[in-house]
Design a protein around this motif. Structure first.
Motif, mmCIF file in Angstrom:
data_model
loop_
_atom_site.group_PDB
_atom_site.id
_atom_site.type_symbol
_atom_site.label_atom_id
_atom_site.label_comp_id
_atom_site.label_asym_id
_atom_site.label_seq_id
_atom_site.Cartn_x
_atom_site.Cartn_y
_atom_site.Cartn_z
ATOM 1 N N UNK A 59 2.366 6.070 -5.928
ATOM 2 C CA UNK A 59 1.897 6.166 -7.308
ATOM 3 C C UNK A 59 0.659 7.057 -7.406
ATOM 4 N N UNK A 60 -0.292 6.849 -6.519
ATOM 5 C CA UNK A 60 -1.552 7.587 -6.593
ATOM 6 C C UNK A 60 -1.384 9.072 -6.292
ATOM 7 N N UNK A 61 -0.466 9.411 -5.388
ATOM 8 C CA UNK A 61 -0.238 10.822 -5.067
ATOM 9 C C UNK A 61 0.802 11.453 -5.984
ATOM 10 N N UNK A 62 1.613 10.627 -6.654
ATOM 11 C CA UNK A 62 2.615 11.141 -7.592
ATOM 12 C C UNK A 62 2.031 11.298 -8.976
ATOM 13 N N UNK A 63 2.174 10.268 -9.821
ATOM 14 C CA UNK A 63 1.706 10.377 -11.206
ATOM 15 C C UNK A 63 0.229 10.737 -11.365
ATOM 16 N N UNK A 64 -0.639 10.240 -10.465
ATOM 17 C CA UNK A 64 -2.067 10.522 -10.636
ATOM 18 C C UNK A 64 -2.525 11.786 -9.918
ATOM 19 N N UNK A 85 -7.525 9.026 0.238
ATOM 20 C CA UNK A 85 -6.907 9.926 -0.734
ATOM 21 C C UNK A 85 -8.010 10.723 -1.411
ATOM 22 N N UNK A 86 -7.773 12.016 -1.617
ATOM 23 C CA UNK A 86 -8.791 12.872 -2.214
ATOM 24 C C UNK A 86 -8.453 13.211 -3.657
ATOM 25 N N UNK A 87 -9.514 13.354 -4.428
ATOM 26 C CA UNK A 87 -9.459 13.908 -5.786
ATOM 27 C C UNK A 87 -10.610 14.903 -5.826
ATOM 28 N N UNK A 88 -10.287 16.180 -5.690
ATOM 29 C CA UNK A 88 -11.350 17.172 -5.532
ATOM 30 C C UNK A 88 -12.076 16.906 -4.228
ATOM 31 N N UNK A 89 -13.394 16.734 -4.306
ATOM 32 C CA UNK A 89 -14.186 16.451 -3.104
ATOM 33 C C UNK A 89 -14.486 14.971 -2.935
ATOM 34 N N UNK A 126 0.820 -1.217 0.000
ATOM 35 C CA UNK A 126 0.000 0.000 0.000
ATOM 36 C C UNK A 126 0.854 1.267 0.000
ATOM 37 N N UNK A 127 2.064 1.209 0.554
ATOM 38 C CA UNK A 127 2.936 2.383 0.516
ATOM 39 C C UNK A 127 3.333 2.719 -0.919
ATOM 40 N N UNK A 128 3.660 1.705 -1.711
ATOM 41 C CA UNK A 128 3.991 1.941 -3.123
ATOM 42 C C UNK A 128 2.770 2.466 -3.869
ATOM 43 N N UNK A 129 1.603 1.956 -3.534
ATOM 44 C CA UNK A 129 0.372 2.422 -4.176
ATOM 45 C C UNK A 129 0.134 3.897 -3.861
ATOM 46 N N UNK A 130 0.305 4.291 -2.593
ATOM 47 C CA UNK A 130 0.124 5.692 -2.228
ATOM 48 C C UNK A 130 1.106 6.581 -2.972
ATOM 49 N N UNK A 175 1.691 14.641 -17.226
ATOM 50 C CA UNK A 175 2.203 14.503 -15.860
ATOM 51 C C UNK A 175 2.462 13.037 -15.525
ATOM 52 N N UNK A 176 1.505 12.171 -15.836
ATOM 53 C CA UNK A 176 1.641 10.749 -15.524
ATOM 54 C C UNK A 176 2.817 10.126 -16.275
ATOM 55 N N UNK A 177 2.959 10.445 -17.550
ATOM 56 C CA UNK A 177 4.061 9.909 -18.358
ATOM 57 C C UNK A 177 5.398 10.416 -17.818
ATOM 58 N N UNK A 178 5.472 11.698 -17.495
ATOM 59 C CA UNK A 178 6.711 12.269 -16.954
ATOM 60 C C UNK A 178 7.102 11.619 -15.635
ATOM 61 N N UNK A 179 6.101 11.167 -14.871
ATOM 62 C CA UNK A 179 6.365 10.528 -13.583
ATOM 63 C C UNK A 179 6.606 9.027 -13.710
ATOM 64 N N UNK A 180 6.579 8.505 -14.943
ATOM 65 C CA UNK A 180 6.904 7.104 -15.164
ATOM 66 C C UNK A 180 5.741 6.136 -15.168
#
Length: 122
Positions: A18-23, A43-47, A12-16, A80-85
């Motif tokens: 990824x989700x907070x970085x590229x996404x 984790x939030x995306x907008x509201x 889950x740490x790796x998932x976080x 952004x996602x591509x630049x982050x790998x």
């Protein structure tokens, strides 16, 4: 929003990361158990909020998922996602139902489709 997706990960740490970085999701809350693994995270995306946890062999450890993330500018988000790998599994495309979108795979094989489509109830 009254439906909240929960995703369970072996790491889950790796998932976080990824989700907070590229996404670009935002960490709201992370609760760890006595062993230091993530028991529950938000984790939030907008509201809207995504729930994340660590797989523990229980009844809530399901298979892979496909999650849709609505954004205003999928082209900028894709860059952004591509630049982050991020691993792109579907390039940017204009869909016949009016969405411009692309898709990536997260570190454990869940597919994240990102685009302009915003389903709703009329």
């Amino acid at each position: 929003m009254s439906i909240h997706v929960t995703l369970k990960y072996a790491d889950a740490d790796a998932a976080l990361a990824f989700l907070t970085g590229p996404l670009g999701l935002t960490e709201v809350q992370v609760n760890r158990d006595g062993a230091g693994t993530i028991a529950h995270a938000e984790l939030a995306h907008g509201t809207d909020v995504l729930l994340v946890g660590t797989r523990n062999g229980g009844e809530f450890d399901t298979g892979k998922a496909v999650v849709y993330l609505a954004v205003d500018d999928p082209d900028a988000h894709h860059a952004r996602a591509v630049a982050a790998g991020a691993t792109v599994v579907q390039q940017l495309v204009d869909q016949p139902y009016g969405s411009r979108e692309y898709a990536v795979s997260d570190p454990e094989g869940n597919i994240w489709s990102i685009g302009t489509y915003r389903p709703g109830v009329s």
